[in-house]
Design a protein around this motif. Structure first.
Motif, PDB file in Angstrom:
ATOM      1  N   ARG A  43       1.363  -0.773  -0.017  1.00 64.40           N
ATOM      2  CA  ARG A  43       0.170  -0.087   0.252  1.00 64.40           C
ATOM      3  C   ARG A  43       1.396   1.483   0.070  1.00 64.40           C
ATOM      4  NH1 ARG A  43      -3.075  -2.806   3.431  1.00 64.40           N
ATOM      5  NH2 ARG A  43      -4.876  -2.649   3.355  1.00 64.40           N
ATOM      6  N   ASP A  44       0.559   2.313  -0.866  1.00 70.33           N
ATOM      7  CA  ASP A  44       0.980   3.724  -0.346  1.00 70.33           C
ATOM      8  C   ASP A  44       2.163   3.383  -0.883  1.00 70.33           C
ATOM      9  OD1 ASP A  44       0.322   6.652  -0.129  1.00 70.33           O
ATOM     10  OD2 ASP A  44       1.633   6.310   2.331  1.00 70.33           O
ATOM     11  N   ALA A  45       2.224   3.021  -2.034  1.00 68.52           N
ATOM     12  CA  ALA A  45       3.927   3.374  -2.761  1.00 68.52           C
ATOM     13  C   ALA A  45       3.803   3.619  -3.791  1.00 68.52           C
ATOM     14  CB  ALA A  45       4.528   1.933  -2.850  1.00 68.52           C
ATOM     15  N   ALA A  66       8.214  10.572 -10.001  1.00 68.30           N
ATOM     16  CA  ALA A  66       6.608  10.205  -9.900  1.00 68.30           C
ATOM     17  C   ALA A  66       6.496  10.238  -8.170  1.00 68.30           C
ATOM     18  CB  ALA A  66       6.836   8.516 -10.652  1.00 68.30           C
ATOM     19  N   ASN A  67       6.852   9.995  -7.398  1.00 66.55           N
ATOM     20  CA  ASN A  67       6.688   9.744  -6.308  1.00 66.55           C
ATOM     21  C   ASN A  67       6.540  11.242  -5.744  1.00 66.55           C
ATOM     22  OD1 ASN A  67       5.916   8.626  -3.757  1.00 66.55           O
ATOM     23  ND2 ASN A  67       8.168  10.262  -2.801  1.00 66.55           N
ATOM     24  N   GLU A  68       6.978  12.453  -6.549  1.00 64.75           N
ATOM     25  CA  GLU A  68       6.837  13.783  -6.035  1.00 64.75           C
ATOM     26  C   GLU A  68       5.574  14.532  -5.958  1.00 64.75           C
ATOM     27  OE1 GLU A  68       8.795  16.755  -4.845  1.00 64.75           O
ATOM     28  OE2 GLU A  68      10.017  14.841  -3.633  1.00 64.75           O
ATOM     29  N   LYS A  69       5.108  13.763  -7.675  1.00 61.38           N
ATOM     30  CA  LYS A  69       3.510  13.417  -8.176  1.00 61.38           C
ATOM     31  C   LYS A  69       2.801  12.909  -7.298  1.00 61.38           C
ATOM     32  CE  LYS A  69       1.720  14.943 -12.038  1.00 61.38           C
ATOM     33  NZ  LYS A  69       1.487  16.566 -12.379  1.00 61.38           N
ATOM     34  N   GLU A 124      -1.993  -1.927  -3.972  1.00 58.45           N
ATOM     35  CA  GLU A 124      -3.664  -1.188  -4.058  1.00 58.45           C
ATOM     36  C   GLU A 124      -2.935   0.281  -3.112  1.00 58.45           C
ATOM     37  OE1 GLU A 124      -5.839  -1.768   0.806  1.00 58.45           O
ATOM     38  OE2 GLU A 124      -6.782  -3.450  -0.942  1.00 58.45           O
ATOM     39  N   LYS A 125      -3.878   1.566  -3.416  1.00 68.73           N
ATOM     40  CA  LYS A 125      -3.045   2.712  -3.133  1.00 68.73           C
ATOM     41  C   LYS A 125      -1.871   3.413  -3.794  1.00 68.73           C
ATOM     42  CE  LYS A 125      -7.484   3.676   0.007  1.00 68.73           C
ATOM     43  NZ  LYS A 125      -7.566   4.221   1.363  1.00 68.73           N
ATOM     44  N   CYS A 126      -2.064   2.660  -4.669  1.00 70.93           N
ATOM     45  CA  CYS A 126      -0.298   3.051  -5.591  1.00 70.93           C
ATOM     46  C   CYS A 126      -0.195   3.727  -6.617  1.00 70.93           C
ATOM     47  CB  CYS A 126       0.760   1.718  -5.790  1.00 70.93           C
ATOM     48  SG  CYS A 126       1.468   0.393  -4.022  1.00 70.93           S
ATOM     49  N   CYS A 163      -4.969   2.161  -7.159  1.00 76.34           N
ATOM     50  CA  CYS A 163      -3.679   2.671  -8.261  1.00 76.34           C
ATOM     51  C   CYS A 163      -3.876   3.981  -9.055  1.00 76.34           C
ATOM     52  CB  CYS A 163      -3.273   1.372  -8.487  1.00 76.34           C
ATOM     53  SG  CYS A 163      -2.691   0.245  -7.323  1.00 76.34           S
ATOM     54  N   ILE A 164      -3.059   4.161  -9.113  1.00 74.67           N
ATOM     55  CA  ILE A 164      -3.182   5.223 -10.624  1.00 74.67           C
ATOM     56  C   ILE A 164      -1.490   4.735 -11.682  1.00 74.67           C
ATOM     57  CG2 ILE A 164      -4.367   6.579  -9.349  1.00 74.67           C
ATOM     58  CD1 ILE A 164      -1.586   8.390  -9.153  1.00 74.67           C
TER      59      ILE A 164
END
Length: 185
Positions: A43-45, A66-69, A124-126, A163-164
């Protein structure tokens, strides 16, 4: 003494488990040296999937941008030990790639699923960082048994798991033209 005892590394144990399993599995390989079977979902990665043969500064820049965004709490490079276009990664090759990635101070996920369709079961939520060339495969029915319906089902599962995709443009090697989107979708 009944036989020889073979010492194997944790990486080799994880690799053998991934190769032998018919079920989707994921192992985390952390900078600290910790290797563990993840209990899905991750999750959340922010995750950048690739063969990383070899990993380079562009890969690192892409996942960090990508993590900044995406603003997730963890960042991973993900290596599928079987790639739908490139075949199976050998254990020695995997070990070399992990050694190089370690010098970049990145955490890694090892999986036994190459297609986003198959790996979404443990995400999930990645935020899934991909290059434009990978985006073209994600939306190509060829990778879904030539079925538009299967492709749409897969993409809806990705949405359901919250996820996106974060798609980075790239220069086409053949045409030298930039491929990407002109705005956020």
């Amino acid at each position: 003494y009944m036989g020889q005892i073979k010492m194997i590394s944790l990486i080799e144990m994880a690799y053998n488990d991934l190769v032998a399993s018919s079920e989707p599995k994921v192992y985390s390989v952390l900078q600290s040296g910790e290797i563990s079977l993840c209990v899905p979902p991750v999750r959340d990665a922010t995750i950048l999937s690739g063969s990383f043969n070899p990993v380079h500064k562009g890969h690192i820049a892409l996942v960090l941008a990508a993590n900044e965004k995406g603003k997730k709490s963890k960042v991973f490079l993900e290596i599928a030990i079987v790639n739908s276009d490139k075949g199976k990664v050998s254990l020695p090759d995997l070990q070399k790639r992990l050694e190089i990635i370690k010098t970049e101070k990145m955490d890694v996920l090892l999986t036994n699923r190459s297609r986003f369709t198959d790996k979404i079961v443990f995400l999930e939520k990645c935020a899934l960082a991909i290059g434009y060339d990978t985006y073209e495969r994600v939306v190509n029915p060829k990778y879904y048994d030539d079925s538009v319906a299967k492709m749409e089902d897969s993409l809806s599962t990705i949405i359901k798991n919250e996820c996106i995709f974060l798609v980075a443009g790239r220069l086409n090697d053949k045409t030298k033209e930039f491929q990407g989107f002109t705005e956020d979708l």
